[in-house]
Scaffold this active site. Sequence first.
Site, PDB file in Angstrom:
ATOM      1  N   TYR A  17       0.647  -8.978   4.342  1.00 63.65           N
ATOM      2  CA  TYR A  17       0.824  -8.985   2.891  1.00 63.65           C
ATOM      3  C   TYR A  17       2.120  -9.697   2.491  1.00 63.65           C
ATOM      4  O   TYR A  17       2.154 -10.463   1.526  1.00 63.65           O
ATOM      5  CB  TYR A  17       0.823  -7.559   2.340  1.00 63.65           C
ATOM      6  N   ARG A  20      -3.113  -3.075   9.941  1.00 64.90           N
ATOM      7  CA  ARG A  20      -4.447  -3.041  10.540  1.00 64.90           C
ATOM      8  C   ARG A  20      -4.928  -4.428  10.970  1.00 64.90           C
ATOM      9  O   ARG A  20      -5.966  -4.555  11.629  1.00 64.90           O
ATOM     10  CB  ARG A  20      -5.445  -2.393   9.581  1.00 64.90           C
ATOM     11  N   HIS A  51       0.830  -1.215   0.000  1.00 63.48           N
ATOM     12  CA  HIS A  51       0.000   0.000   0.000  1.00 63.48           C
ATOM     13  C   HIS A  51       0.856   1.255   0.000  1.00 63.48           C
ATOM     14  O   HIS A  51       0.452   2.300   0.494  1.00 63.48           O
ATOM     15  CB  HIS A  51      -0.968   0.007   1.188  1.00 63.48           C
TER      16      HIS A  51
END
Length: 816
Positions: free
Chosen positions: A289, A343, A280
């Site tokens: 990720y 997150r 991101h």
Amino acid sequence: MPTPVSDSTGQGPRRRTLLVAGAAAVAVSSATGGTAWGGAPRDDAYDASYDTLLARAAEQLTGGAFDAADPDFAAALTALDTQASDWWRQLDRSTGRTALWADLSPATEPGNFGQSYTRLRTLATAWATPGTSLSDSAETADALLDALRFLHSTAYHPGRPESGNWWFWEIGAPRALMDTCVLLRARLPADELAAYTAAVARFCPDPDRRTNSPSLAETGANRADKAVIVALRGLLARDAATVALARDGLSDIRDGGRNSLFQYVTSGDGFYEDGSFVQHGSVAYTGTYGSVLLGGVGQLIALLADSAWAVTDPKTSVLYEAVERTFSPVVFDGLMMDAVRGRAISRERARDHDDGAATLSHILKLASGAPAPYAERWRALAKGWIRRNKVTPYPGLVGIPAIARAKAVLDDPAVPAADRITGHHAFTSMDRVVHRRPGWALALSLSSKRIAAYEAGNGENLHGWYTGDGMSYLYDGDDLGQFGDAFWATVDPYRLPGTTVDTRARDDIGTGGGTGTYRPKNAVAGGAVLEGRYGASAMELLAEGSTLRARKAWFCLDNAVVALGAGIGASEGRTVETVVENRNLHLGGPARRLTVDGRGQPGRDGWSARFERARWAHLDGTGGYVFPDFPGRADDHGLRALREERTGAWRDINTGADTGGSASPVTRRYLTLWFDHGVSPVDASYAYVLLPGASAAATAAWARTRPVRVVANDVVQAVEARRDGVLAAHFWGPGRVGGLSVSGPGTVLVRRSHRGVSLAVADPGRTETSLAVELPFPVRKVVRADDTVAVRPGRRPVVTVQVGGSRGRTHAAELV
């Protein structure tokens, strides 16, 4: 507040939904990496390969042959059967249904059909796995085929435009659908299979582009995820060109390797040479990720091995090196450090032990196809992680395929169990620092104009305001549940360890659709590493939505971490605090004793106290805290302490469509230590020392003898460890300390011993071209130096370091 970013920017949610509640059987978004080197074979020439590879894909989902009587497999089998049976009982098979499950209605909503496909995959896995109550059931197979028809006609077909979160359309739903088709392929009518692969081709035609935003090139884990989907679609459709497209997407053949997963990047998403992993654009995301990408690479390499589409990109070494360079430093006894989970820390069903277990599983999967020297080291790492974690045992966190790989390692006497790694790691490209000693580890979560302080969105990480403001994660081998035991659902989010905060009330963040990040405006975040053993780091705090400013520094030594703060100021009329510790004491059992300056303190919840001029404290089961004097110390407000029982709910911090937490209350006990800087402080400061694992007697002795001395805490922040011969400093501008002078802002560590002098220099603010460092002792010659380092020997030697363009990395030299 962060500005929500539309999902078309690539900031959709990473989903790692598990097949089984409490036992991850198959990750929903396993990513892939692999590379294409070669053309697409002719369909007729390679027709037999499809059946071979599809059987291999099915085995990757079910684990293949195993002994159901083995206790480890039996537990995983029971977990799979329990979850699948529960969803089977709730499955709506009526003719007039509007959804497959009542809690996922209407099925037309992206989050609902996405999760519906995930549940169908779980049912299909149970159907295809011997030993479950649904194994090889004709009724189950027929119901699954009917459910697929329903979702295709109602919700997920080429005629529908994308709406809501792109991820469900392009990754979540197609991955689960293709996995389900792999498992049911012998039962699926040809026309129905063609319809499903056509739907996936509509929303995930290739790994290279975002379908709802064709100009956006996929990167990192999203690209890897899509490569897996495209490969499975190609195998099911018996389309050689599509399988080749999947393989080629890993190396980004279409765009000449610009977004290849097998390269080191210098900006944006991907792996960096310093071990960082970013997704991101600005988020430290190794643990989610990055892990997904690693897992997918291993899966696709194994799936396509020995076929016409085998991954043969010579740069796969980047992935192999990442296991020890990127992942191993942030895994502690099988736990994935929260500082690199973004997150995902707010997800009740994906805590540090879950993501750690997933990463461990991915590493062992990759080992099956990696060169022997890599594979041998990885298996030893994994064996050590599994054996040391007795709190959340690995077999209870993963499914049958992962257990099979682990058992092969655990049962092999030729594979040693590696000890915990030690050393200091500065991940300058993602503003993270990890300091590891034999019994403990500390992770620092920093942020800057380059790396986000937090990411929130799609209802996730609602209280992540201060997680990137210097939060300190202390990992203790005797307390592996510190952050995984409902920490994020119950901790006071205004008092995270290591942070300096304005105590204003904050609104929830990330409540809307899409995800967004907050990047502060400070330049300085990072530091230098000396001999791979010692480290100094700094961060300028420019608080979000407040006038709060502070200069923060950390010095990591053999058995201690010294934290300094200076220039702390704010003007809004609110109290400012620096949090030394906020320890999760869990629930139940006797109160852990807190001692301050030799006096035991009450153990009851609700107790609080202020200690003026406290010198040291000790918490049983954690270690010691020392509060040293330093030049200019003005301890007007003192140390505060609080014992409290806190109740919260995972729903308070995550309301995501498929990751939302339970509203059921959970309670944990905490011991908090902090400095109260008062209302609107001006030039306030602090100093404290963490002594992880130290006894009360050792802490008292440390406070008395002061083996490490704070020599400056202002525009220069510096400590001296006399026994080790180490002087470590961060200069916020040109300055001098301990006879050491520097021409501009930067971090410097010097160690002098009988063998000579070691020097480490970095520019974590990335503002300078060169730094001149004058040493306070003579140097005769250079033993070794980076090519960016020039030395003028003599009685007052000067070392000139070309730091420009080095992106904050350490420059080193050895002198005599």
